[in-house]
Design a protein around this motif. Structure first.
Motif, PDB file in Angstrom:
ATOM      1  N   ALA A  49      20.244  15.055 -13.062  1.00  0.00           N
ATOM      2  CA  ALA A  49      21.370  15.452 -13.908  1.00  0.00           C
ATOM      3  C   ALA A  49      22.042  14.256 -14.585  1.00  0.00           C
ATOM      4  O   ALA A  49      22.553  14.377 -15.698  1.00  0.00           O
ATOM      5  CB  ALA A  49      22.396  16.214 -13.069  1.00  0.00           C
ATOM      6  N   HIS A  50      22.047  13.109 -13.904  1.00  0.00           N
ATOM      7  CA  HIS A  50      22.773  11.961 -14.457  1.00  0.00           C
ATOM      8  C   HIS A  50      22.313  10.688 -13.750  1.00  0.00           C
ATOM      9  O   HIS A  50      22.067  10.682 -12.548  1.00  0.00           O
ATOM     10  CB  HIS A  50      24.284  12.141 -14.257  1.00  0.00           C
ATOM     11  CG  HIS A  50      25.099  10.999 -14.793  1.00  0.00           C
ATOM     12  ND1 HIS A  50      25.462  10.909 -16.116  1.00  0.00           N
ATOM     13  CD2 HIS A  50      25.620   9.900 -14.182  1.00  0.00           C
ATOM     14  CE1 HIS A  50      26.178   9.804 -16.303  1.00  0.00           C
ATOM     15  NE2 HIS A  50      26.288   9.176 -15.144  1.00  0.00           N
ATOM     16  N   SER A  51      22.197   9.595 -14.525  1.00  0.00           N
ATOM     17  CA  SER A  51      21.921   8.268 -13.976  1.00  0.00           C
ATOM     18  C   SER A  51      22.858   7.274 -14.626  1.00  0.00           C
ATOM     19  O   SER A  51      23.139   7.368 -15.829  1.00  0.00           O
ATOM     20  CB  SER A  51      20.463   7.869 -14.229  1.00  0.00           C
ATOM     21  OG  SER A  51      19.578   8.690 -13.489  1.00  0.00           O
ATOM     22  N   GLU A  52      23.309   6.305 -13.841  1.00  0.00           N
ATOM     23  CA  GLU A  52      24.312   5.372 -14.367  1.00  0.00           C
ATOM     24  C   GLU A  52      24.298   4.075 -13.568  1.00  0.00           C
ATOM     25  O   GLU A  52      24.059   4.084 -12.353  1.00  0.00           O
ATOM     26  CB  GLU A  52      25.697   6.021 -14.278  1.00  0.00           C
ATOM     27  CG  GLU A  52      26.842   5.178 -14.799  1.00  0.00           C
ATOM     28  CD  GLU A  52      28.162   5.928 -14.733  1.00  0.00           C
ATOM     29  OE1 GLU A  52      29.215   5.269 -14.597  1.00  0.00           O
ATOM     30  OE2 GLU A  52      28.153   7.186 -14.809  1.00  0.00           O
ATOM     31  N   ILE A  53      24.545   2.967 -14.263  1.00  0.00           N
ATOM     32  CA  ILE A  53      24.655   1.659 -13.620  1.00  0.00           C
ATOM     33  C   ILE A  53      26.100   1.181 -13.730  1.00  0.00           C
ATOM     34  O   ILE A  53      26.700   1.248 -14.800  1.00  0.00           O
ATOM     35  CB  ILE A  53      23.706   0.638 -14.265  1.00  0.00           C
ATOM     36  CG1 ILE A  53      22.246   1.010 -13.963  1.00  0.00           C
ATOM     37  CG2 ILE A  53      24.000  -0.779 -13.762  1.00  0.00           C
ATOM     38  CD1 ILE A  53      21.234   0.115 -14.623  1.00  0.00           C
ATOM     39  N   MET A  54      26.650   0.725 -12.617  1.00  0.00           N
ATOM     40  CA  MET A  54      28.012   0.185 -12.580  1.00  0.00           C
ATOM     41  C   MET A  54      27.927  -1.249 -12.079  1.00  0.00           C
ATOM     42  O   MET A  54      27.284  -1.534 -11.061  1.00  0.00           O
ATOM     43  CB  MET A  54      28.899   1.036 -11.656  1.00  0.00           C
ATOM     44  CG  MET A  54      29.021   2.483 -12.093  1.00  0.00           C
ATOM     45  SD  MET A  54      29.963   3.521 -10.917  1.00  0.00           S
ATOM     46  CE  MET A  54      31.607   2.796 -11.091  1.00  0.00           C
ATOM     47  N   LEU A  55      28.570  -2.178 -12.806  1.00  0.00           N
ATOM     48  CA  LEU A  55      28.462  -3.596 -12.486  1.00  0.00           C
ATOM     49  C   LEU A  55      29.815  -4.178 -12.103  1.00  0.00           C
ATOM     50  O   LEU A  55      30.848  -3.795 -12.659  1.00  0.00           O
ATOM     51  CB  LEU A  55      27.919  -4.375 -13.694  1.00  0.00           C
ATOM     52  CG  LEU A  55      26.550  -3.973 -14.235  1.00  0.00           C
ATOM     53  CD1 LEU A  55      26.212  -4.848 -15.438  1.00  0.00           C
ATOM     54  CD2 LEU A  55      25.485  -4.095 -13.162  1.00  0.00           C
ATOM     55  N   PRO A  56      29.812  -5.157 -11.187  1.00  0.00           N
ATOM     56  CA  PRO A  56      31.051  -5.888 -10.899  1.00  0.00           C
ATOM     57  C   PRO A  56      31.380  -6.830 -12.050  1.00  0.00           C
ATOM     58  O   PRO A  56      30.541  -7.108 -12.915  1.00  0.00           O
ATOM     59  CB  PRO A  56      30.707  -6.659  -9.619  1.00  0.00           C
ATOM     60  CG  PRO A  56      29.227  -6.849  -9.686  1.00  0.00           C
ATOM     61  CD  PRO A  56      28.687  -5.604 -10.342  1.00  0.00           C
ATOM     62  N   ASP A  57      32.584  -7.351 -12.072  1.00  0.00           N
ATOM     63  CA  ASP A  57      33.039  -8.184 -13.198  1.00  0.00           C
ATOM     64  C   ASP A  57      32.208  -9.444 -13.371  1.00  0.00           C
ATOM     65  O   ASP A  57      32.058  -9.943 -14.495  1.00  0.00           O
ATOM     66  CB  ASP A  57      34.513  -8.556 -13.006  1.00  0.00           C
ATOM     67  CG  ASP A  57      35.423  -7.341 -13.101  1.00  0.00           C
ATOM     68  OD1 ASP A  57      35.000  -6.341 -13.724  1.00  0.00           O
ATOM     69  OD2 ASP A  57      36.546  -7.389 -12.557  1.00  0.00           O
ATOM     70  N   ASN A  58      31.667  -9.997 -12.279  1.00  0.00           N
ATOM     71  CA  ASN A  58      30.951 -11.268 -12.375  1.00  0.00           C
ATOM     72  C   ASN A  58      29.444 -11.102 -12.513  1.00  0.00           C
ATOM     73  O   ASN A  58      28.685 -12.054 -12.316  1.00  0.00           O
ATOM     74  CB  ASN A  58      31.260 -12.141 -11.166  1.00  0.00           C
ATOM     75  CG  ASN A  58      30.885 -11.457  -9.857  1.00  0.00           C
ATOM     76  OD1 ASN A  58      30.685 -10.246  -9.822  1.00  0.00           O
ATOM     77  ND2 ASN A  58      30.790 -12.235  -8.789  1.00  0.00           N
ATOM     78  N   GLY A 117      31.506  -6.516  -5.269  1.00  0.00           N
ATOM     79  CA  GLY A 117      30.555  -7.475  -5.835  1.00  0.00           C
ATOM     80  C   GLY A 117      29.129  -7.006  -5.944  1.00  0.00           C
ATOM     81  O   GLY A 117      28.241  -7.785  -6.295  1.00  0.00           O
ATOM     82  N   MET A 118      28.845  -5.746  -5.650  1.00  0.00           N
ATOM     83  CA  MET A 118      27.480  -5.226  -5.732  1.00  0.00           C
ATOM     84  C   MET A 118      27.235  -4.526  -7.060  1.00  0.00           C
ATOM     85  O   MET A 118      28.135  -3.901  -7.626  1.00  0.00           O
ATOM     86  CB  MET A 118      27.209  -4.214  -4.613  1.00  0.00           C
ATOM     87  CG  MET A 118      27.430  -4.735  -3.222  1.00  0.00           C
ATOM     88  SD  MET A 118      27.163  -3.430  -1.984  1.00  0.00           S
ATOM     89  CE  MET A 118      28.482  -3.788  -0.831  1.00  0.00           C
ATOM     90  N   CYS A 119      25.999  -4.600  -7.558  1.00  0.00           N
ATOM     91  CA  CYS A 119      25.559  -3.762  -8.666  1.00  0.00           C
ATOM     92  C   CYS A 119      25.123  -2.424  -8.079  1.00  0.00           C
ATOM     93  O   CYS A 119      24.426  -2.390  -7.057  1.00  0.00           O
ATOM     94  CB  CYS A 119      24.393  -4.393  -9.407  1.00  0.00           C
ATOM     95  SG  CYS A 119      24.753  -6.010 -10.123  1.00  0.00           S
TER      96      CYS A 119
END
Length: 486
Positions: A49-58, A117-119
């Protein structure tokens, strides 16, 4: 009904896994693994239904591209047994709609992983089925101040009393201790993440005015000792059950649910009896059960009186009550109380026997399942091992499903042989049959106990009505003397 499921596992190169393959499969994409040159194409996969990548600021911005992110992970982890990624699989509540579940996953991932801090690369599957769930892939290496991969640990060199490095001649290096640079691998983290999922899920259920709540702790840790936990079906078994095909795991869960329901009913009935006895015991000088019933029998024989008391319709019923009390040596309220306590003890005994039995049956079920898979796919593995190196990869891809099942079964069997050389499938099946027979015997004990509880309930209702009618018939001034006469 909202259910709690949160499993955590490691994707390791040492177990033949690939972070690129895992990401491609869960997102339904085609990605080439630059580490080994293999291309993983799962564009035909359904139910995503959905895929997404979330990244930390660094983290580098280019890691928003799934192929770049996971190939960077494969490149930085060079060891043959490297831990590439952590996967968290969570069950989503059917009570929430698509957007609510999406926001639920985003909040959980952001607060517990990305902000640390994790991707995070997550995919939501089966949103329109009865088994909606999400897969969350997490990186295991922190970033440094230059927005590049940092180290997982640092070496703390051992020093002697004079401050000199201590040399280890066996390993030809100085002695040191590995100290993790982040706490993501600490033992208490799994418990923290599981508890956090329960918290955010319950918060969403409350916000949407749902009555359901979940708890990440086992029944035993919650202090719930009169229920047996069910087992997780898994995707394959769930789909089979949905199509009306009964599975072994589904049958186990159905038996557990029936047993739990019976135990809850029995506990409620016994508690009700105890409450009634406690109330009756507070009456000043209450008449004994046997004397009251005998008195009623005598009065009816002398006067021919019928239907005087609501639950005692005839002399035969009253006589049956008296016989039951006599046979079980229940001659007063205290005796009835002790009889109910005995039933409570027997109920606890059945429960205590059933719980380890059910746990062992679950384990045996998995042992037998994996042993059968191991033997079933052993021939194709032998052929695979006989292939020349240049043909091995092609043969594996052509027989991926069977070989993957074999390898998984092989690892499972080796981990559970406990020093034995051969798979004790016959012994497992024999033990399973023995435990199943014992479980049937316990169910028979339960039915007997249930019948006894029914009799005591009937007696309690009848005696309660008798006492009520007798007290109404007598003048207040004569109640105490009546009790003495009885």
């Amino acid at each position: 009904m909202a259910i709690y499921h949160c499993s955590i596992k490691i994707i390791s190169r040492g177990s033949g896994k690939s972070a690129v393959a895992a990401a491609a499969y869960r997102a339904g994409e085609k990605i080439k693994n630059e580490f080994d040159g293999k291309t993983h194409d799962y564009t035909r996969k359904r139910g995503i239904a959905h895929s997404e990548i979330m990244l930390p600021d660094n983290a580098p911005a280019e890691f928003m591209d799934r192929a770049i992110l996971w190939n960077a992970v494969e490149k930085i982890e060079k060891a043959k047994n490297s831990q590439l990624a952590r996967e968290i699989e969570i069950a989503l509540p059917v009570e929430l709609n698509y957007m609510q579940n999406l926001n639920l996953v985003r909040e959980y991932v952001r607060k517990n992983f990305v902000d640390k801090g994790m991707c995070a690369d997550f995919s939501i599957h089966g949103i329109e089925t009865e088994n909606p769930h999400a897969h969350i892939l997490l990186t295991m290496r922190p970033f440094n101040v230059e927005r590049a991969w940092g180290t997982k640990f640092k070496k703390v060199i051992h020093l002697d009393d004079d401050g000199n490095k201590i040399y280890n001649p066996e390993k030809r290096t100085y002695k040191y201790t590995k100290v993790n640079t982040v706490d993501w691998d600490n033992r208490d983290k799994a418990e923290e993440w599981r508890g956090a999922w329960a918290d955010v899920l319950n918060n969403y259920l409350e916000q949407t005015e749902q009555a359901e709540r979940v708890n990440h702790r086992s029944f035993e840790r919650q202090g719930i000792t009169d229920q047996i936990p069910t087992i997780h079906l898994g995707v394959a078994a769930h789909q089979m059950e949905k199509r009306g095909i009964k599975t072994d795991r589904g049958n186990i869960n159905r038996e557990i649910m029936v047993t739990n329901n019976l135990l809850r009913q029995l506990k409620a009935r016994i508690s009700k009896l105890e409450k009634w006895i406690d109330e009756e015991s507070r009456v000043d000088e209450p008449p004994t059960l046997a004397d009251v019933i005998s008195n009623i029998l005598n009065r009816r024989e002398q006067t021919g009186q019928q239907n005087r008391y609501g639950t005692i319709n005839n002399l035969k019923q009253a006589a049956d009550m008296l016989n039951f009390l006599t046979e079980n040596k229940i001659m007063d309220l205290d005796g009835l109380h002790k009889f109910i306590i005995a039933m409570h003890s027997k109920q606890s005994e059945i429960r205590d026997k059933l719980k380890p039995m059910e746990r062992r049956l679950k384990t045996l079920d998995e042992h037998i399942k994996q042993a059968i898979l191991y033997r079933e796919h052993a021939p194709i593995n032998r052929i695979y091992q006989q292939q020349k190196p240049k043909h091995k990869e092609e043969f594996f891809e052509s027989n991926r499903a069977a070989l993957t099942l074999y390898q998984a079964a092989e690892r499972y069997i080796k981990a559970n042989l406990n020093g034995r050389d051969k798979i004790p499938l016959v012994a497992w099946e024999k033990e399973c049959a023995t435990l199943t027979a014992e479980r049937k015997a316990l169910n028979a004990e339960y039915l007997t106990l249930k019948d006894e509880v029914g009799k005591v309930e009937k007696i309690s209702r009848s005696v309660q009505d008798i006492l009520y009618e007798e007290r109404r018939r007598l003048e207040p001034s004569r109640r105490r003397s009546y009790g003495a006469e009885l």
